[in-house]
Design an enzyme around this catalytic site. Structure first.
Site, PDB file in Angstrom:
ATOM      1  N   ASN A 487       0.807  -1.219   0.000  1.00 28.13           N
ATOM      2  CA  ASN A 487       0.000   0.000   0.000  1.00 28.13           C
ATOM      3  C   ASN A 487       0.840   1.269   0.000  1.00 28.13           C
ATOM      4  O   ASN A 487       0.455   2.267  -0.588  1.00 28.13           O
ATOM      5  CB  ASN A 487      -0.936  -0.019   1.226  1.00 28.13           C
ATOM      6  CG  ASN A 487      -1.521   1.346   1.496  1.00 28.13           C
ATOM      7  OD1 ASN A 487      -2.302   1.863   0.708  1.00 28.13           O
ATOM      8  ND2 ASN A 487      -1.092   1.953   2.595  1.00 28.13           N
ATOM      9  N   TYR A 554       4.246   9.836 -10.450  1.00 30.04           N
ATOM     10  CA  TYR A 554       3.338   8.959  -9.712  1.00 30.04           C
ATOM     11  C   TYR A 554       2.688   7.945 -10.653  1.00 30.04           C
ATOM     12  O   TYR A 554       2.706   6.738 -10.411  1.00 30.04           O
ATOM     13  CB  TYR A 554       2.264   9.815  -9.027  1.00 30.04           C
ATOM     14  CG  TYR A 554       1.231   9.012  -8.275  1.00 30.04           C
ATOM     15  CD1 TYR A 554       1.532   8.448  -7.036  1.00 30.04           C
ATOM     16  CD2 TYR A 554      -0.042   8.803  -8.810  1.00 30.04           C
ATOM     17  CE1 TYR A 554       0.590   7.702  -6.344  1.00 30.04           C
ATOM     18  CE2 TYR A 554      -0.990   8.059  -8.122  1.00 30.04           C
ATOM     19  CZ  TYR A 554      -0.672   7.518  -6.896  1.00 30.04           C
ATOM     20  OH  TYR A 554      -1.603   6.781  -6.225  1.00 30.04           O
ATOM     21  N   LYS A 558       3.330   3.866 -10.568  1.00 29.43           N
ATOM     22  CA  LYS A 558       2.235   2.948 -10.240  1.00 29.43           C
ATOM     23  C   LYS A 558       1.966   1.998 -11.411  1.00 29.43           C
ATOM     24  O   LYS A 558       1.661   0.825 -11.213  1.00 29.43           O
ATOM     25  CB  LYS A 558       0.965   3.739  -9.898  1.00 29.43           C
ATOM     26  CG  LYS A 558       0.985   4.346  -8.495  1.00 29.43           C
ATOM     27  CD  LYS A 558       0.757   3.277  -7.420  1.00 29.43           C
ATOM     28  CE  LYS A 558       0.535   3.894  -6.049  1.00 29.43           C
ATOM     29  NZ  LYS A 558       0.398   2.884  -4.987  1.00 29.43           N
ATOM     30  N   THR A 590      -7.964  10.554   4.020  1.00 24.79           N
ATOM     31  CA  THR A 590      -6.567  10.258   4.345  1.00 24.79           C
ATOM     32  C   THR A 590      -5.887  11.556   4.756  1.00 24.79           C
ATOM     33  O   THR A 590      -6.431  12.643   4.528  1.00 24.79           O
ATOM     34  CB  THR A 590      -5.833   9.667   3.126  1.00 24.79           C
ATOM     35  OG1 THR A 590      -5.886  10.629   2.070  1.00 24.79           O
ATOM     36  CG2 THR A 590      -6.464   8.377   2.659  1.00 24.79           C
TER      37      THR A 590
END
Ligand code: ZN
Length: 657
Positions: A487, A554, A558, A590
């Protein structure tokens, strides 16, 4: 041993049942008296019943409660007159006894009363306290046990030879009370079982227990059997973490169920496992029936599971002859392993059970060494160990137990577990019965949960040595690794490619891609040993199928991670490991999404915060918990035949659909 009674504490408890709760907790605080779920206490009260009559009620500890944390609701109220009539019967089978007690309680929702209820009812004192005190076991688990007890206590206690707990023991106590009791009687010693103290007040009964146990401690001290020489300085485990995982796999296969395994390489455990007479000391078995129930049969010496199972088959045949009613074979797996290479390992269907086994066995080591220093350790007879264990299995069948949780006995590891999706995933796995190791850079990871099935480790995932150390700790704490949830990741500031620095690009690749490769590589041999097959869940991103401008590093990292996971699904399938990916989008509960950031973003799109949060096809908000629940389910039976899959969890995205 000191009395822990404090008037100011006691004054906070109401009535005699309240004081019964208070002194029960005092006993529970002292681990050399009472271990998890062990020991029991009672009080006899008079209450007015529905017909306006006074009735004597025996409040006795209910099963499933610990003395240390007991509440008034943990005591089962049984009609005393019925208990005493039962004691006068010629015979009563254990299932019938349990039925009689449960059907003569005054509160339907009370827990089933202790197996020693009839015994408590037979003692003609208001308060009765019972423990399996280490010092008393060290004295009584010797060939001269009875002689020692008489020397220590004179006529202060009644002495009863070993009998299996249940109806026969209760009758023996009633009989011996009439024969042996004097005005000086304040207690009762059951050889190779434990000790009772009685009194007219909660304090008197409790302090007599402290006094009686102290006398046994002093006796041991006088015979040089109390303060034993400290074992040599602790050495490290010589077994590798992977060997521990392989041992757990063989034990699970023998048991026929999944279990966690916990290793303790303390000075005490290593010295005992390496004791030149380990065979004689450890192979006799537990010191009291209470411990048999939790640690089961004799420990396994060394790690040859197959030899242990074969020996168990013989043992079973010897102790359950065909002449008796047909018996279901008990599972043949050990619960305690003593190996000179790593010390002590304990086995339990849950991490909590394994920890209880460990604690009981550490006390057993003390008892054995002290009994041996006094005279010579002698356990219960082998037939009795078998009978108690078998009886416990029968009791378990009588209880209406539901299905165990889906991941009971399994071990999982979650990265980035201190907050957001990672933290919710830890909760989702714990709720399904798994033991969970949480890794995170944040210090708060260590205190995220305070429970025996959770271990938080502070760890920089880009440090390969630290990651390997964390996996080793996982194996020693829980026995291996079955599930891995990748994660942890970083998002970075929004930047166009023209402005993106190499160092920011590199950093995203380091954390989101390279660290996961290193972790997967290090976990692979453990996942391969997972008894039910290893499972990996990758938390990807909506940006993988539908990237957006300003998030090149990013999105690329990913996407590369997902491609890595797809290749792993191909390579590891033959090892029984399945790998699935999920793609969340816009999870706002979050740490990064503060109220002000949310408000600012919403304004930029000309939306309210509520509209912005539900800006998807289903017009629904996606929470960390939604993502975590899917991650946990992907490890479960629903996805048993699926690997290499990618599932969105985003409320529906037009570009993805
Ligand atoms: Zn007992």
């Amino acid at each position: 041993m000191e009395s822990l009674w404090r008037d100011d504490e006691a004054s906070r408890f109401e009535g005699e049942l309240g004081l019964r709760v208070y002194t029960s907790r005092l006993l529970g605080r002292e681990k050399s008296l009472v271990l998890h779920g062990g020991g029991n206490t009672s009080v006899k009260l008079v209450e007015r019943n529905r017909f306006g009559e006074d009735e004597a009620i025996l409040y006795v500890k209910g099963s499933g409660w610990d003395l240390e944390t007991i509440e008034p609701a943990g005591f089962s109220p049984v009609r005393l007159a019925h208990v005493q009539r039962l004691a006068a019967l010629e015979r009563l089978s254990d299932p019938d006894m349990v039925n009689e007690l449960v059907t003569h309680m005054t509160r339907a929702a009370a827990p089933p009363p202790s197996i020693e209820t009839i015994l408590h009812g037979c003692v003609p004192f208001k308060f009765v306290d019972h423990t399996h005190a280490d010092a008393v076991l060290a004295v009584t688990n010797t060939p001269g046990g009875e002689r020692h007890v008489r020397e220590i206590y004179g006529d202060a206690v009644i002495v009863i030879p070993y009998l299996m707990p249940g109806f026969d023991l209760a009758q023996a106590v009633a009989r011996e009370f009439e024969r042996q009791a004097t005005a000086k009687t304040i207690g009762l010693v059951l050889l190779k079982h434990g000790i009772f103290a009685f009194g007219e007040t909660a304090r008197e009964s409790y302090e007599r227990m402290i006094d009686l146990v102290s006398r046994a401690e002093q006796f041991l001290a006088r015979h040089g059997a109390r303060d034993l020489a400290a074992p040599p300085a602790p050495a490290e485990s010589e077994a590798t973490p992977l060997e521990i995982a392989a041992l757990r796999r063989r034990i699970c296969a023998a048991a026929g169920f999944l279990a966690t395994l916990r290793v303790r390489s303390t000075a005490q455990a290593l010295a005992f496992a390496r004791h030149p007479e380990a065979e004689r000391l450890a192979q006799q078995g537990p010191a009291t029936p209470d411990h048999v129930i939790r640690t089961k049969r004799i420990p396994m010496l060394g790690s040859d599971v197959e030899a242990y199972v074969a020996a168990y088959g013989e043992y079973f045949g010897r102790h359950a002859p065909l002449a008796r009613e047909p018996k279901t074979m008990l599972d043949p797996a050990p619960r305690v392993v003593l190996d000179p290479r790593f010390g002590l390992a304990s086995v339990g269907r849950t991490a909590r059970d394994a920890r209880i086994v460990e604690e009981i066995y550490e006390h057993t080591i003390d008892v054995i060494l002290r009994a041996d220093a006094l005279e010579r350790y002698e356990a219960l007879p082998a037939q009795d160990i078998f009978d108690v264990e078998y009886w416990d299995l029968e009791q378990a069948k009588l209880k209406k137990g539901g299905k165990p949780p889906v991941f009971a006995g399994e071990v999982s590891l979650v990265t980035g577990a201190a907050s957001g999706i990672g933290r919710a995933t830890v909760a989702a796995l714990l709720a399904r019965g798994a033991a969970v190791v949480g890794l995170d850079q944040a210090e708060s990871i260590e205190a995220l949960h305070d429970r025996p099935d959770y271990l938080g480790i502070r760890c920089d995932l880009t440090d390969e040595a630290a990651v390997r150390a964390a996996i080793a700790r996982t194996a020693f704490a829980f026995g291996g690794l079955d599930m891995l949830v990748l994660n942890a990741g970083i998002f970075g500031a929004s930047q166009s490619i023209a402005e993106l620095s190499s160092s920011e690009w590199r950093r995203a690749m380091d954390v989101n891609l390279d660290a996961n490769l290193a972790l997967m590589r290090a976990c692979h041999p453990y996942l391969k040993l997972a008894p039910r097959g290893g499972r990996v869940v990758v938390i990807g991103s909506k940006n993988v199928p539908a990237p957006g401008p300003g998030a090149a590093a990013y999105s690329a990292s990913k996407a590369a991670l997902v491609q890595l996971a797809r290749v792993a699904a191909l390579e590891w399938g033959s090892d029984g490991i399945r790998i699935n990916m999920l793609h969340p989008n816009q999870v706002f509960d979050t740490g990064i999404w503060t109220e002000s950031v949310l408000a600012e973003r919403a304004r930029r799109y000309g939306l309210t915060v509520e509209q912005y949060k539900t800006n998807n096809v289903l017009r629904t908000e996606v929470t960390s918990r939604d993502v975590a629940e899917l991650a946990a389910e992907m490890c479960g039976p629903l996805f048993a035949k699926t690997t290499g899959a990618q599932v969105p969890v985003d409320g529906g995205n037009e570009r993805v659909i």
